[in-house]
Design a protein around this motif. Structure first.
Motif, short mmCIF file in Angstrom:
data_model
loop_
_atom_site.label_atom_id
_atom_site.label_comp_id
_atom_site.label_asym_id
_atom_site.label_seq_id
_atom_site.Cartn_x
_atom_site.Cartn_y
_atom_site.Cartn_z
N GLY A 37 -39.67 -18.89 22.70
CA GLY A 37 -38.89 -19.46 23.79
C GLY A 37 -39.11 -20.95 23.93
O GLY A 37 -39.82 -21.56 23.13
N THR A 42 -44.54 -17.24 25.48
CA THR A 42 -43.91 -18.35 26.20
C THR A 42 -44.23 -18.29 27.68
O THR A 42 -44.48 -19.32 28.32
CB THR A 42 -42.39 -18.32 26.00
OG1 THR A 42 -42.09 -18.30 24.61
CG2 THR A 42 -41.73 -19.53 26.64
N LEU A 43 -44.24 -17.09 28.25
CA LEU A 43 -44.49 -16.93 29.68
C LEU A 43 -45.89 -17.41 30.05
O LEU A 43 -46.08 -18.13 31.03
CB LEU A 43 -44.30 -15.47 30.09
CG LEU A 43 -42.92 -14.86 29.79
CD1 LEU A 43 -42.90 -13.38 30.16
CD2 LEU A 43 -41.84 -15.63 30.53
N CYS A 71 -44.24 -11.92 24.23
CA CYS A 71 -43.69 -13.27 24.42
C CYS A 71 -44.75 -14.16 25.06
O CYS A 71 -44.98 -14.08 26.27
CB CYS A 71 -42.44 -13.22 25.28
SG CYS A 71 -41.68 -14.82 25.58
N ILE A 118 -35.52 -17.84 26.22
CA ILE A 118 -36.37 -16.84 25.58
C ILE A 118 -35.51 -15.97 24.66
O ILE A 118 -34.46 -15.46 25.09
CB ILE A 118 -37.10 -15.95 26.61
CG1 ILE A 118 -38.19 -16.76 27.33
CG2 ILE A 118 -37.71 -14.72 25.94
CD1 ILE A 118 -38.93 -15.99 28.40
N LEU A 122 -40.08 -23.97 26.86
CA LEU A 122 -40.58 -24.32 28.18
C LEU A 122 -40.15 -25.74 28.53
O LEU A 122 -40.32 -26.65 27.73
CB LEU A 122 -42.11 -24.23 28.22
CG LEU A 122 -42.70 -22.83 28.15
CD1 LEU A 122 -44.19 -22.90 27.87
CD2 LEU A 122 -42.45 -22.08 29.45
N PRO A 173 -39.91 -21.42 31.84
CA PRO A 173 -39.14 -21.03 30.65
C PRO A 173 -37.65 -21.21 30.91
O PRO A 173 -37.13 -20.75 31.93
CB PRO A 173 -39.50 -19.56 30.46
CG PRO A 173 -39.94 -19.09 31.80
CD PRO A 173 -40.56 -20.27 32.49
N ALA A 195 -46.78 -21.46 29.93
CA ALA A 195 -46.31 -22.44 30.92
C ALA A 195 -47.48 -23.21 31.55
O ALA A 195 -47.43 -24.44 31.67
CB ALA A 195 -45.49 -21.75 32.00
#
Length: 223
Positions: free
Chosen positions: A78, A201-202, A199, A52, A80, A49, A205
């Motif tokens: 976010g 986004t984490l 979130c 964010i 990546l 990321p 990945a």
């Protein structure tokens, strides 16, 4: 693969159906195999990321944004960034099977991904050609800069591949929203209960790495 997707969530009423994060499970299964195949060819893939909740690069402040959203019953999205090393020049094709096309196709198969860019991406639209060009420095195709993200004309040029994926905020939040009740056909308050990531986004990945690996393995092994 289709059967795995259906099993992973397409018919699961507990989640978001074909929009559920469960659909990323078969992508990760297939991607894990492709990552192993590519590693034997000297290709490595790594996603992390870089933004964010509007915060770029600062992990401490990014974590703060996540905690703020959690406290408010909300969510944040976010970006990546994935780096690919070890690809020689000449991978990909012009036109419809350009490397950007193939990578974008697989990345957009991830339900939460809403945007994809390569190299400087949209930022390249704000500069001049003299600033955006990547001067070639050797016969292998390496360039002094990498504004193009390692891909020119749909084909690799020996530089590191750089691709970024924008991940939207989690749709399922505990903060009250107004939406249509299809039974009463009226707009009513909605509060989502249960455990939902603030979130995604984490977690995404590894999914992005898998999707990139699938696309590259197909092109690399076809070559």
């Amino acid at each position: 693969y289709t059967a795995a997707v259906k099993f992973a969530g397409a018919n699961d009423i507990r989640g978001g159906g074909q929009f559920s994060g469960r659909l990323t499970a078969p992508i990760c299964f297939a991607g894990a195999v492709c990552i192993q195949l590519l590693s034997e060819l000297g290709v490595s893939i790594s996603a992390k990321p870089v933004m964010i909740g509007g915060v770029w690069g600062d992990e401490v402040k990014m974590k703060e944004k996540i905690l703020q959203a959690k406290a408010q019953g909300d969510s944040v999205g976010g970006i990546l960034e994935t780096a690919v090393t070890g690809l020689p020049a000449g991978i990909g094709e012009p036109w419809f099977d350009s490397l950007e096309s193939v990578l974008s196709h697989d990345l957009f198969s991830i339900p939460a991904v809403k945007g994809v860019e390569f190299g400087d991406g949209f930022a390249s639209a704000r500069v001049r050609g003299s600033q955006n060009n990547d001067p070639i420095i050797d016969m292998q195709g390496h360039t002094a800069t990498n504004h193009a993200g390692g891909i020119v004309g749909g084909i690799t040029n020996s530089n590191q591949i750089v691709v970024r994926a924008a991940v939207k905020p989690t749709a399922s939040i505990s903060r009250e929203q107004q939406t249509l009740n299809i039974e009463s056909e009226t707009i009513e308050p909605l509060i989502i209960k249960g455990r939902h990531d603030v979130c995604i986004t984490l977690r995404a990945a590894v999914v992005v790495e898998a999707a990139v690996a699938i696309a590259l393995a197909d092109l690399k092994l076809r070559r």
